[in-house]
Design an enzyme around this catalytic site. Structure first.
Site, PDB file in Angstrom:
ATOM      1  N   HIS A  89       4.073  -7.605   4.625  1.00  0.00           N
ATOM      2  CA  HIS A  89       4.826  -7.562   3.368  1.00  0.00           C
ATOM      3  C   HIS A  89       5.756  -6.356   3.376  1.00  0.00           C
ATOM      4  O   HIS A  89       5.423  -5.284   3.843  1.00  0.00           O
ATOM      5  CB  HIS A  89       3.921  -7.611   2.129  1.00  0.00           C
ATOM      6  CG  HIS A  89       3.193  -6.336   1.792  1.00  0.00           C
ATOM      7  ND1 HIS A  89       3.749  -5.329   1.038  1.00  0.00           N
ATOM      8  CD2 HIS A  89       1.928  -5.933   2.073  1.00  0.00           C
ATOM      9  CE1 HIS A  89       2.860  -4.359   0.862  1.00  0.00           C
ATOM     10  NE2 HIS A  89       1.753  -4.698   1.491  1.00  0.00           N
ATOM     11  N   ASP A 107       1.968   1.270   3.910  1.00  0.00           N
ATOM     12  CA  ASP A 107       1.752   0.085   3.082  1.00  0.00           C
ATOM     13  C   ASP A 107       3.081  -0.454   2.545  1.00  0.00           C
ATOM     14  O   ASP A 107       3.522  -0.051   1.478  1.00  0.00           O
ATOM     15  CB  ASP A 107       0.809   0.437   1.924  1.00  0.00           C
ATOM     16  CG  ASP A 107       0.381  -0.757   1.111  1.00  0.00           C
ATOM     17  OD1 ASP A 107       0.598  -1.899   1.553  1.00  0.00           O
ATOM     18  OD2 ASP A 107      -0.190  -0.541   0.025  1.00  0.00           O
ATOM     19  N   GLU A 141       4.374  -8.629  -2.641  1.00  0.00           N
ATOM     20  CA  GLU A 141       2.917  -8.617  -2.421  1.00  0.00           C
ATOM     21  C   GLU A 141       2.236  -7.733  -3.452  1.00  0.00           C
ATOM     22  O   GLU A 141       1.167  -8.074  -3.982  1.00  0.00           O
ATOM     23  CB  GLU A 141       2.594  -8.136  -1.001  1.00  0.00           C
ATOM     24  CG  GLU A 141       1.120  -8.236  -0.622  1.00  0.00           C
ATOM     25  CD  GLU A 141       0.297  -6.996  -0.929  1.00  0.00           C
ATOM     26  OE1 GLU A 141      -0.930  -7.044  -0.758  1.00  0.00           O
ATOM     27  OE2 GLU A 141       0.881  -5.971  -1.348  1.00  0.00           O
ATOM     28  N   ASP A 167      -1.157  -5.843   7.398  1.00  0.00           N
ATOM     29  CA  ASP A 167      -0.917  -5.035   6.204  1.00  0.00           C
ATOM     30  C   ASP A 167      -1.636  -3.706   6.383  1.00  0.00           C
ATOM     31  O   ASP A 167      -2.856  -3.630   6.256  1.00  0.00           O
ATOM     32  CB  ASP A 167      -1.421  -5.766   4.958  1.00  0.00           C
ATOM     33  CG  ASP A 167      -1.042  -5.053   3.664  1.00  0.00           C
ATOM     34  OD1 ASP A 167      -0.526  -3.914   3.734  1.00  0.00           O
ATOM     35  OD2 ASP A 167      -1.246  -5.633   2.587  1.00  0.00           O
TER      36      ASP A 167
END
Length: 276
Positions: A89, A107, A141, A167
């Site tokens: 993502h 992230d 996401e 991820d």
């Protein structure tokens, strides 16, 4: 394990593109899916993917009801039938203030550049795959798997063999390990990932559960598609920097990240299949 095919690919893996692209992704104030920075960063990603893929495939913007688009790159297999998905993502978020700084290096800038490097190595090789492969960079996401939910719904009539989702792959614990998420995933596909980790990295694996649909792999799982989520460590909450201004480029361990590129390349070869 198709090591005779995979090992030459691994020798081409480099951190040059991942470092350059992650530096640019984290230079956006944030990549919040429902804001203009999210739109700008997805356009940057689209252009970057298009440049690397070149004539070897097709890149599309997948539009949503919010400003950020998902990006999908497709490399046709010889069968032009089923599809193997490798995903990450692209959005980031500041948990305290959605308009605030959120570099999102780990992230999930780390997963985004890891699958980009896997794509780069694949298109520069002479490997001919049986099934088609798609690389997905999902929008939204952090808003609740919004982008992947839309994409999976649109693929309802597409034969998707499996999804490997990355991820957070750039912040190892001590000692380092590859976490294998065992909920909202497929056990046989997770077992394949364990074999890939043993074959193509020097790390052990450690199983754990998220306890909820913690990333976009769950969208595929809920649609009945095999999915797996190899994680950067054996602890879900080890990286305390995420969702804040502290999730910075300088915190990413690129040597660790590249081991997940190896896993992705092995997954593609094993699941998509190779033509002689």
């Amino acid at each position: 394990m198709s090591q005779a095919v995979v090992n030459p690919l691994l020798r081409q893996v480099s951190d040059t593109v991942p470092q350059n692209v992650l530096r640019n992704l984290t230079s956006f104030h944030n990549r919040y899916y429902n804001g203009d920075f999210g739109r700008q960063s997805s356009e940057y990603l689209f252009q970057t993917v298009s440049t690397i893929l070149g004539k070897h495939g097709q890149v599309t913007r997948f539009a949503h009801k919010f400003p950020q688009s998902s990006v999908i790159a497709r490399i046709e297999g010889t069968s032009q039938g089923s599809v193997v998905v490798v995903s990450a993502h692209q959005d980031s978020i500041n948990q305290m203030d959605h308009t605030a700084r959120a570099p999102g290096a780990d992230d999930d800038g780390s997963g985004s550049v890891a699958i980009l490097e896997a794509m780069r190595v694949l298109v520069q090789s002479n490997v001919r795959l049986h099934n088609s492969v798609e690389f997905h960079w999902y929008a939204g996401e952090e808003g609740g798997l919004l982008g992947s939910t839309d994409v999976v719904r649109a693929y309802a009539n597409t034969s998707v063999v499996a999804d490997l989702h990355l991820d957070m792959v750039g912040f190892p614990a001590s000692p380092p390990a590859v976490g294998i998420v065992t909920d909202y995933t497929d056990s046989s596909t997770s077992n394949l990932v364990r074999q890939l980790v043993r074959a193509y990295t020097d790390l052990p694996t450690a199983d754990f559960t998220c306890g909820y649909a913690c990333s976009d792999h769950a969208s595929w799982h809920d649609a009945g598609v095999r999915s797996a989520l190899p994680f950067e460590s054996q602890f879900l909450d080890y990286n305390n920097n995420i969702h804040s201004p502290n999730d910075a480029f300088s915190t990413v361990d690129f040597a660790h990240l590249l081991k997940f590129v190896n896993i992705a390349l092995g997954f593609i070869v094993e699941v998509a299949g190779v033509e002689a």
